[in-house]
Design a protein around this motif. Sequence first.
Motif, PDB file in Angstrom:
ATOM      1  N   LEU A  78     -37.233  40.209 -80.287  1.00  0.00           N
ATOM      2  CA  LEU A  78     -36.724  40.326 -78.919  1.00  0.00           C
ATOM      3  C   LEU A  78     -37.224  39.194 -78.037  1.00  0.00           C
ATOM      4  CD1 LEU A  78     -35.339  41.990 -76.651  1.00  0.00           C
ATOM      5  CD2 LEU A  78     -37.460  43.272 -76.440  1.00  0.00           C
ATOM      6  N   ILE A  79     -38.520  38.852 -78.155  1.00  0.00           N
ATOM      7  CA  ILE A  79     -39.111  37.843 -77.275  1.00  0.00           C
ATOM      8  C   ILE A  79     -38.718  36.428 -77.700  1.00  0.00           C
ATOM      9  CG2 ILE A  79     -41.268  36.879 -76.420  1.00  0.00           C
ATOM     10  CD1 ILE A  79     -40.482  39.642 -75.300  1.00  0.00           C
ATOM     11  N   GLY A  80     -38.824  36.127 -78.997  1.00  0.00           N
ATOM     12  CA  GLY A  80     -38.507  34.782 -79.461  1.00  0.00           C
ATOM     13  C   GLY A  80     -39.454  33.750 -78.892  1.00  0.00           C
ATOM     14  N   ASP A  81     -38.948  32.551 -78.708  1.00  0.00           N
ATOM     15  CA  ASP A  81     -39.787  31.451 -78.232  1.00  0.00           C
ATOM     16  C   ASP A  81     -39.886  31.408 -76.712  1.00  0.00           C
ATOM     17  OD1 ASP A  81     -40.252  30.573 -80.833  1.00  0.00           O
ATOM     18  OD2 ASP A  81     -38.429  29.350 -80.850  1.00  0.00           O
ATOM     19  N   GLU A  82     -38.894  31.954 -76.020  1.00  0.00           N
ATOM     20  CA  GLU A  82     -38.863  31.882 -74.554  1.00  0.00           C
ATOM     21  C   GLU A  82     -39.111  33.271 -73.979  1.00  0.00           C
ATOM     22  OE1 GLU A  82     -35.939  30.383 -70.914  1.00  0.00           O
ATOM     23  OE2 GLU A  82     -35.525  29.840 -72.996  1.00  0.00           O
ATOM     24  N   VAL A  83     -40.230  33.442 -73.312  1.00  0.00           N
ATOM     25  CA  VAL A  83     -40.605  34.746 -72.771  1.00  0.00           C
ATOM     26  C   VAL A  83     -39.714  35.073 -71.569  1.00  0.00           C
ATOM     27  CG1 VAL A  83     -42.477  36.119 -71.804  1.00  0.00           C
ATOM     28  CG2 VAL A  83     -42.969  34.392 -73.545  1.00  0.00           C
ATOM     29  N   PRO A  84     -39.111  36.245 -71.534  1.00  0.00           N
ATOM     30  CA  PRO A  84     -38.255  36.608 -70.401  1.00  0.00           C
ATOM     31  C   PRO A  84     -39.055  36.769 -69.112  1.00  0.00           C
ATOM     32  CG  PRO A  84     -37.847  38.016 -72.310  1.00  0.00           C
ATOM     33  CD  PRO A  84     -39.104  37.266 -72.591  1.00  0.00           C
ATOM     34  N   ALA A  85     -38.356  36.706 -67.996  1.00  0.00           N
ATOM     35  CA  ALA A  85     -38.981  36.919 -66.692  1.00  0.00           C
ATOM     36  C   ALA A  85     -39.592  38.307 -66.631  1.00  0.00           C
ATOM     37  CB  ALA A  85     -37.947  36.755 -65.584  1.00  0.00           C
ATOM     38  N   GLY A  86     -40.747  38.421 -65.986  1.00  0.00           N
ATOM     39  CA  GLY A  86     -41.400  39.702 -65.818  1.00  0.00           C
ATOM     40  C   GLY A  86     -42.130  40.192 -67.036  1.00  0.00           C
ATOM     41  N   VAL A  87     -42.264  39.336 -68.062  1.00  0.00           N
ATOM     42  CA  VAL A  87     -42.929  39.711 -69.303  1.00  0.00           C
ATOM     43  C   VAL A  87     -44.097  38.763 -69.553  1.00  0.00           C
ATOM     44  CG1 VAL A  87     -42.689  39.958 -71.815  1.00  0.00           C
ATOM     45  CG2 VAL A  87     -40.822  40.675 -70.294  1.00  0.00           C
ATOM     46  N   VAL A  88     -45.203  39.334 -70.003  1.00  0.00           N
ATOM     47  CA  VAL A  88     -46.365  38.558 -70.435  1.00  0.00           C
ATOM     48  C   VAL A  88     -46.638  38.919 -71.892  1.00  0.00           C
ATOM     49  CG1 VAL A  88     -48.832  38.112 -70.124  1.00  0.00           C
ATOM     50  CG2 VAL A  88     -47.359  38.480 -68.122  1.00  0.00           C
ATOM     51  N   VAL A  89     -46.712  37.915 -72.753  1.00  0.00           N
ATOM     52  CA  VAL A  89     -47.019  38.140 -74.162  1.00  0.00           C
ATOM     53  C   VAL A  89     -48.454  37.711 -74.412  1.00  0.00           C
ATOM     54  CG1 VAL A  89     -46.461  37.573 -76.553  1.00  0.00           C
ATOM     55  CG2 VAL A  89     -44.623  37.812 -74.855  1.00  0.00           C
ATOM     56  N   VAL A  90     -49.286  38.650 -74.805  1.00  0.00           N
ATOM     57  CA  VAL A  90     -50.689  38.377 -75.113  1.00  0.00           C
ATOM     58  C   VAL A  90     -50.862  38.419 -76.626  1.00  0.00           C
ATOM     59  CG1 VAL A  90     -53.063  39.190 -74.856  1.00  0.00           C
ATOM     60  CG2 VAL A  90     -51.466  39.358 -72.934  1.00  0.00           C
ATOM     61  N   THR A  91     -51.353  37.337 -77.191  1.00  0.00           N
ATOM     62  CA  THR A  91     -51.597  37.289 -78.634  1.00  0.00           C
ATOM     63  C   THR A  91     -53.087  37.443 -78.902  1.00  0.00           C
ATOM     64  OG1 THR A  91     -51.698  34.870 -78.556  1.00  0.00           O
ATOM     65  CG2 THR A  91     -49.583  35.869 -79.113  1.00  0.00           C
ATOM     66  N   VAL A  92     -53.374  38.216 -79.944  1.00  0.00           N
ATOM     67  CA  VAL A  92     -54.742  38.376 -80.424  1.00  0.00           C
ATOM     68  C   VAL A  92     -54.814  37.658 -81.769  1.00  0.00           C
ATOM     69  CG1 VAL A  92     -56.588  39.991 -80.994  1.00  0.00           C
ATOM     70  CG2 VAL A  92     -54.849  40.629 -79.299  1.00  0.00           C
ATOM     71  N   SER A  93     -55.559  36.559 -81.821  1.00  0.00           N
ATOM     72  CA  SER A  93     -55.609  35.748 -83.038  1.00  0.00           C
ATOM     73  C   SER A  93     -56.479  36.416 -84.098  1.00  0.00           C
ATOM     74  CB  SER A  93     -56.152  34.359 -82.721  1.00  0.00           C
ATOM     75  OG  SER A  93     -57.538  34.440 -82.406  1.00  0.00           O
ATOM     76  N   GLU A  94     -56.483  35.861 -85.293  1.00  0.00           N
ATOM     77  CA  GLU A  94     -57.296  36.391 -86.384  1.00  0.00           C
ATOM     78  C   GLU A  94     -58.783  36.322 -86.064  1.00  0.00           C
ATOM     79  OE1 GLU A  94     -56.158  34.320 -89.890  1.00  0.00           O
ATOM     80  OE2 GLU A  94     -54.291  35.447 -90.141  1.00  0.00           O
ATOM     81  N   SER A  95     -59.162  35.417 -85.146  1.00  0.00           N
ATOM     82  CA  SER A  95     -60.566  35.322 -84.730  1.00  0.00           C
ATOM     83  C   SER A  95     -60.894  36.262 -83.579  1.00  0.00           C
ATOM     84  CB  SER A  95     -60.889  33.883 -84.317  1.00  0.00           C
ATOM     85  OG  SER A  95     -60.160  33.530 -83.150  1.00  0.00           O
ATOM     86  N   GLY A  96     -59.879  36.957 -83.032  1.00  0.00           N
ATOM     87  CA  GLY A  96     -60.089  37.856 -81.906  1.00  0.00           C
ATOM     88  C   GLY A  96     -59.919  37.205 -80.553  1.00  0.00           C
ATOM     89  N   ALA A  97     -59.482  35.945 -80.520  1.00  0.00           N
ATOM     90  CA  ALA A  97     -59.262  35.252 -79.249  1.00  0.00           C
ATOM     91  C   ALA A  97     -57.974  35.757 -78.594  1.00  0.00           C
ATOM     92  CB  ALA A  97     -59.184  33.750 -79.476  1.00  0.00           C
ATOM     93  N   LEU A  98     -57.952  35.746 -77.272  1.00  0.00           N
ATOM     94  CA  LEU A  98     -56.787  36.174 -76.506  1.00  0.00           C
ATOM     95  C   LEU A  98     -56.099  34.966 -75.882  1.00  0.00           C
ATOM     96  CD1 LEU A  98     -58.250  39.254 -74.559  1.00  0.00           C
ATOM     97  CD2 LEU A  98     -57.048  39.255 -76.749  1.00  0.00           C
ATOM     98  N   ALA A  99     -54.772  34.969 -75.887  1.00  0.00           N
ATOM     99  CA  ALA A  99     -53.990  33.935 -75.220  1.00  0.00           C
ATOM    100  C   ALA A  99     -52.753  34.593 -74.628  1.00  0.00           C
ATOM    101  CB  ALA A  99     -53.605  32.832 -76.197  1.00  0.00           C
ATOM    102  N   ALA A 100     -52.240  34.004 -73.553  1.00  0.00           N
ATOM    103  CA  ALA A 100     -51.103  34.614 -72.865  1.00  0.00           C
ATOM    104  C   ALA A 100     -49.994  33.599 -72.633  1.00  0.00           C
ATOM    105  CB  ALA A 100     -51.545  35.210 -71.531  1.00  0.00           C
TER     106      ALA A 100
END
Length: 678
Positions: A78-100
């Motif tokens: 649903l999200i793909g490469d371009e994040v829609p308006a009003g949405v925040v995608v937070v990734t949790v990496s294999e090391s436990g780091a957070l990115a948004a």
Amino acid sequence: MFWQSWTMCCHETTTLDLPAEVIEALAHYRRLRDRIGWDWGDEAMPDVFRWARFSLLGPFFDALERTGGDSAAAVRQLIGDEVPAGVVVVTVSESGALAARRGAARPVIAGHRRQIDVIVDSALDREISLVVAGQDVTVAPRGAAIVVTDVHDAFDLRFGEVRLEVTDAVRPCEAAELRLSASGCARWSVVDSTGGAWFPDGVLRKWDIHHRPFFHADTVTLAVPADDLRVACTRGLEFDRTEFEVRPEAGRTVTVECEPSRLIDPAADGWYGGDLHVHQNYSGDLVCHPLDAARMQAGEGLHLMNLVAGNFSGAHVYDREMLESFAGADLPFSSADAVARMGVEYRNNLLGHVHGLGVTAPPKRYFSGFDGTEHPDDWPPNKAACEELRSLSATVGYAHPSNSAFPDDWSTDRFFSFPRSVEARELVADAALGVVDSVDVLSPLMHEGAIFLYHRLLSCGIRLAATAGTDVFLSFSHGPVVASNPPGWARVYAKLDDEPLSVEAFQQAIRAGRTIVTNGPWLTFAVNGHGPGEVLELSSGDRLDMTAAVTGVGVEEMTIVGPDGVLASGAPGELAFTSTVDGPGWYAAIARGPGHPNTLDSSVLAHTSPVYVDVGGRRVGRLADARWCLDFLDTLQAFVAEHGNFAPSTRAERFGDLVAVLDDARTYYRSVLRTADR
């Protein structure tokens, strides 16, 4: 005009003199919602409904089907490469780091909060717990989860000792006012330049199948950002949709006036539209007050609304207190131009659901076949529920008959694919036994599957009205497919002739087959000048003049159909077909189209109830249809034997009760075989 008598329902100052039991039930629902969340009232709520506030729930549900039910894969797709308006995608990496990653920031004005969807996508191969804007969330191994939060500024996430502050999900904007004005209650939609929705205070915040926000009001003022806004206004399927582009200045008020233009006016010819299957409260992220339901009925120009009491996935029967307080009486917000009643949805997820309009008292039983309740067995057969509802003066219709279309070879494999899937499986028996008045040709499930079933029954001499029940959940802001649509997005029109609008007159029309169903266009049909529900006694060789006409938007093809299939087809407008009588028959008209912005459905459809032709006192009967129904009953019996819930001590007796119903229906269809004309 119809809607002018409803102006009172668009103001929050209006109150209803509700019984104490209803007031307490509504308060209890609010407490449950505030304490438990979106799935208040049901412990076994399907996961997809738990995300009722997710702004992309409709597209997510579509992606979920494409990925075979893998929610994490559906979110990523649903999200793909371009994040829609009003949405925040937070990734949790294999090391436990957070990115948004963020989509376009939603505008926010002082004193208001904006909804933001936070999607947490984990690469860890273990279950993890996070805190997102103060909310606890659990994510499955290498899974994804959704958190919906209302913010006015930056917010943070915590995963163990790791903290991430999310900024720029919203952007401050100067405030302005938007004044909306119509002569009567209407359906409005207001979105900003990012697609974010804006609502006045005191209304339910809802979205339709096209993911457009909507609310109902006549004249109302709301706070909005000094930003580009798109405003839309309509008044249900009988009216056109009008859109406006405005940009209010900071600190100023801009006014949008709209009087939706009428597309069709069936009531002018005595046809009144109703929705036979509406859930006022059905879990969800909202609690719907009767005044909210009244406002929606008014804003949709819906003449009749059947608010049904029913369970969902457990023992709780939603709005039971409303039914017990108002059974047999119009709800207090009814008028001479629009009536609302409390009705019943009787539910068995193996045999099918039926709705009852006009019950004079609550039934003794609302459901069967639900584990963990007082009625875990698939017993008694639905025939008993239909008979009880009829004994309470209700007209009875099978809801959402089929979840799929039938293939050209008439195979029932798809229809029996999933045991607990709410299809109208006992319909073929109950219709033959005369305990059913109608079939919902229009519903939230597959229309073409319903049409197939309906035509098979008609071709066996069974006379049923075509009806419509939307099964909307007024307490859901977003819903998969059509669940959060307004009531009456599809409706059954009943010909009341010279009778004033009433539930009883509507019931009489259904029993007589004087109905047309539509989700947009207006379709008329006549045989030798006689309309739906009429029975013509003719002789072989007599002339048959059939005429159909359609107005409205979205139609690409019209057909005239009968027991032998399509008799004539053509482009929208008028269609005629002339033949001679060669035996008993039934004849109806259908209008179809691929979809239209005015239609709150994936396709456009209208279908009339039939005109019946008897010859020598005989009804139509087709060999192929009777054989199909008999094979269907055999399949159903084996299906219930394998998948039915029955206590071991009573299994033989209770399964035997269903077999007895099926045997009685077999007697009917065998009689059709003996007298079939071809």
